[in-house]
Design an enzyme around this catalytic site. Structure first.
Site, PDB file in Angstrom:
ATOM      1  N   ASP A 150       0.863  -1.175   0.000  1.00 59.29           N
ATOM      2  CA  ASP A 150       0.000   0.000   0.000  1.00 59.29           C
ATOM      3  C   ASP A 150       0.905   1.233   0.000  1.00 59.29           C
ATOM      4  O   ASP A 150       2.126   1.121   0.080  1.00 59.29           O
ATOM      5  CB  ASP A 150      -0.961  -0.018   1.182  1.00 59.29           C
ATOM      6  CG  ASP A 150      -0.259   0.126   2.525  1.00 59.29           C
ATOM      7  OD1 ASP A 150       0.965   0.357   2.550  1.00 59.29           O
ATOM      8  OD2 ASP A 150      -0.934   0.008   3.559  1.00 59.29           O
ATOM      9  N   SER A 151       0.316   2.408  -0.082  1.00 59.68           N
ATOM     10  CA  SER A 151       1.123   3.612  -0.292  1.00 59.68           C
ATOM     11  C   SER A 151       1.434   4.374   0.982  1.00 59.68           C
ATOM     12  O   SER A 151       2.160   5.353   0.948  1.00 59.68           O
ATOM     13  CB  SER A 151       0.396   4.554  -1.249  1.00 59.68           C
ATOM     14  OG  SER A 151      -0.773   5.068  -0.625  1.00 59.68           O
ATOM     15  N   GLY A 152       0.850   3.957   2.097  1.00 62.66           N
ATOM     16  CA  GLY A 152       0.996   4.713   3.331  1.00 62.66           C
ATOM     17  C   GLY A 152      -0.161   5.653   3.586  1.00 62.66           C
ATOM     18  O   GLY A 152      -0.243   6.270   4.648  1.00 62.66           O
ATOM     19  N   GLN A 180     -11.640   7.017  -4.288  1.00 65.14           N
ATOM     20  CA  GLN A 180     -12.068   7.547  -2.993  1.00 65.14           C
ATOM     21  C   GLN A 180     -13.465   8.156  -3.129  1.00 65.14           C
ATOM     22  O   GLN A 180     -14.149   7.904  -4.110  1.00 65.14           O
ATOM     23  CB  GLN A 180     -11.045   8.551  -2.471  1.00 65.14           C
ATOM     24  CG  GLN A 180      -9.725   7.929  -2.003  1.00 65.14           C
ATOM     25  CD  GLN A 180      -9.870   7.123  -0.717  1.00 65.14           C
ATOM     26  OE1 GLN A 180     -10.896   7.179  -0.021  1.00 65.14           O
ATOM     27  NE2 GLN A 180      -8.845   6.346  -0.393  1.00 65.14           N
ATOM     28  N   GLY A 212     -10.797   3.817   1.317  1.00 63.62           N
ATOM     29  CA  GLY A 212     -11.679   4.632   2.136  1.00 63.62           C
ATOM     30  C   GLY A 212     -12.910   3.931   2.650  1.00 63.62           C
ATOM     31  O   GLY A 212     -13.846   4.584   3.135  1.00 63.62           O
ATOM     32  N   ASP A 229      -7.456  -7.568   1.481  1.00 65.99           N
ATOM     33  CA  ASP A 229      -6.479  -7.728   2.553  1.00 65.99           C
ATOM     34  C   ASP A 229      -7.106  -7.210   3.837  1.00 65.99           C
ATOM     35  O   ASP A 229      -8.013  -6.364   3.801  1.00 65.99           O
ATOM     36  CB  ASP A 229      -5.199  -6.928   2.270  1.00 65.99           C
ATOM     37  CG  ASP A 229      -5.373  -5.453   2.625  1.00 65.99           C
ATOM     38  OD1 ASP A 229      -4.909  -5.032   3.695  1.00 65.99           O
ATOM     39  OD2 ASP A 229      -6.017  -4.714   1.838  1.00 65.99           O
ATOM     40  N   HIS A 258      -4.514 -20.917  11.769  1.00 63.37           N
ATOM     41  CA  HIS A 258      -5.894 -21.359  11.530  1.00 63.37           C
ATOM     42  C   HIS A 258      -6.692 -20.285  10.795  1.00 63.37           C
ATOM     43  O   HIS A 258      -7.342 -20.556   9.774  1.00 63.37           O
ATOM     44  CB  HIS A 258      -6.601 -21.699  12.839  1.00 63.37           C
ATOM     45  CG  HIS A 258      -8.085 -21.802  12.674  1.00 63.37           C
ATOM     46  ND1 HIS A 258      -8.707 -22.952  12.248  1.00 63.37           N
ATOM     47  CD2 HIS A 258      -9.070 -20.878  12.804  1.00 63.37           C
ATOM     48  CE1 HIS A 258     -10.007 -22.732  12.131  1.00 63.37           C
ATOM     49  NE2 HIS A 258     -10.253 -21.480  12.466  1.00 63.37           N
TER      50      HIS A 258
END
Length: 376
Positions: free
Chosen positions: A92-94, A194, A221, A271, A340
């Site tokens: 990701d970009s931060g 966004q 977002g 994610d 698990h």
């Protein structure tokens, strides 16, 4: 990067595809375990590869920039070599970390000045240097620098932020044009939609992002506190606009139910820290519902952790044993629970893929949502 759609579900917008990068093939829908600082917490690389077996994991630009720092990663030959991982990585970009540091950052047109959570030192992220950082980290898929707005969020703020994210995207693209790959493989760039939970802003942003014609696209977002129904509504609006032939990544989502519902809306990639973070606190996700392994009711339950006859990971431990490990604060308990949960998440998206290809995804999804929406 090559993305091929193998099958589409006739009753939903779900699709099964294959995404290919220089580090191998990724079957979608896919869940990416989060390896924030270069490790999926609590899991040895051996277990990650052999038991959980993901095609791709995620790294975090903000955290890797601060530690071990990009100069170390560059000396190592990139993150893949640094952590001995020969499969795909997405960074990701931060932008989300900037959002979460609301008390310690200042956002301007130029970029974001923030204070390190480690030592209080000041740093600046701009679209340009974030592209440089991600080039150095060397992930296969890298993200545009964006602002992740909070929830709730005033309309005018969300609108201003969205337009700034779009301007930052143009700067990202310009900088990538003059910044060569650092290692012997290519990187794929995803811009980010966004617009908070405002339908007109989401539509406007999705149209703008689609017009960039990147190899894949992300939806940011969401999963920042809004009700699940609003998340689904925004995801549907965006997926209806983003190109059908390109992968869609919904950032930071979510629960097993969230994942299935968003697969049905046309999302390919996910994610979330939830499976690992919740595992360390004793919450287990299963096909029949969630388990708090700390509860006394499991003290003499010698049945498997998940009683459904699935072999998503080779963990031959009982609920009673796992509860005992948590009771005595044994680190092995957290590791077993983490393996698990990650195993279950990967099993879930792989089963979703099977049912999309088989043509009965909707029926299976509705059955699974009903089963998983229980506390055991």
């Amino acid at each position: 990067m090559i993305f091929n759609i193998k099958a589409k579900d006739a009753q939903t917008k779900a699709r099964a595809g294959t995404l290919i990068t220089d580090h191998g093939e990724i079957e979608t829908p896919i869940f990416m375990p989060v390896g924030t600082v270069g490790t999926v917490k609590g899991v040895h690389q051996r277990e990650l590869k052999n038991d959980i077996n993901p095609d791709i994991i995620l790294g975090n630009t903000y955290h890797l920039y601060l530690r071990p720092q990009t100069n170390i990663l560059e000396q190592a030959g990139g993150l893949h070599k640094f952590i001995n991982w020969d499969r795909n990585i997405l960074t990701d970009s931060g932008g989300y970390q900037v959002y979460s540091l609301s008390a310690n950052r200042k956002i301007k047109e130029e970029g974001v000045k923030f204070k390190s959570h480690i030592d209080g030192s000041y740093h600046v992220f701009t679209p340009e240097n974030v592209m440089e950082i991600q080039r150095t980290i060397g992930a296969d898929i890298i993200m545009a620098f964006d602002e992740c707005t909070p929830y709730p969020c005033y309309y005018n703020y969300a609108k201003r932020s969205m337009h700034m994210t779009h301007r930052w995207l143009e700067r990202c693209l310009k900088h990538l044009e003059i910044t060569p790959f650092k290692y012997d493989y290519k990187q794929t760039f995803f811009p980010i939609v966004q617009g908070s939970t405002y339908k007109d802003l989401r539509m406007q942003s999705a149209e703008y992002i689609a017009g960039v014609n990147a190899e894949g696209n992300a939806i940011g977002g969401l999963s920042v506190g809004e009700p699940a129904e609003e998340m689904y509504a925004m995801t549907e609006v965006v997926c209806d606009i983003l190109p059908q032939e390109k992968p869609r990544y919904l950032m930071g989502v979510g629960t097993p139910i969230n994942i299935l519902e968003n697969i049905a809306l046309g999302v390919d990639m996910f994610d979330c820290v939830m499976p690992t973070r919740n595992a360390r606190n004793g919450m287990l996700f299963t096909a029949h519902g969630t388990i708090n392994i700390n509860n006394k009711k499991w003290a003499d339950d010698f049945s498997p952790i998940d009683e459904m006859d699935i072999t998503f990971v080779d963990l031959e431990y009982s609920k009673a044993y796992l509860r005992h490990l948590f009771t005595v604060n044994e680190l092995l308990g957290k590791q077993i629970a983490t393996i698990h949960n990650l195993g279950f998440y990967l099993w879930l998206v792989r089963e979703a893929r099977k049912h999309i290809i088989a043509g009965d995804f909707k029926v299976w999804k509705e059955m699974m949502v009903k089963q998983m929406d229980k506390r055991l």
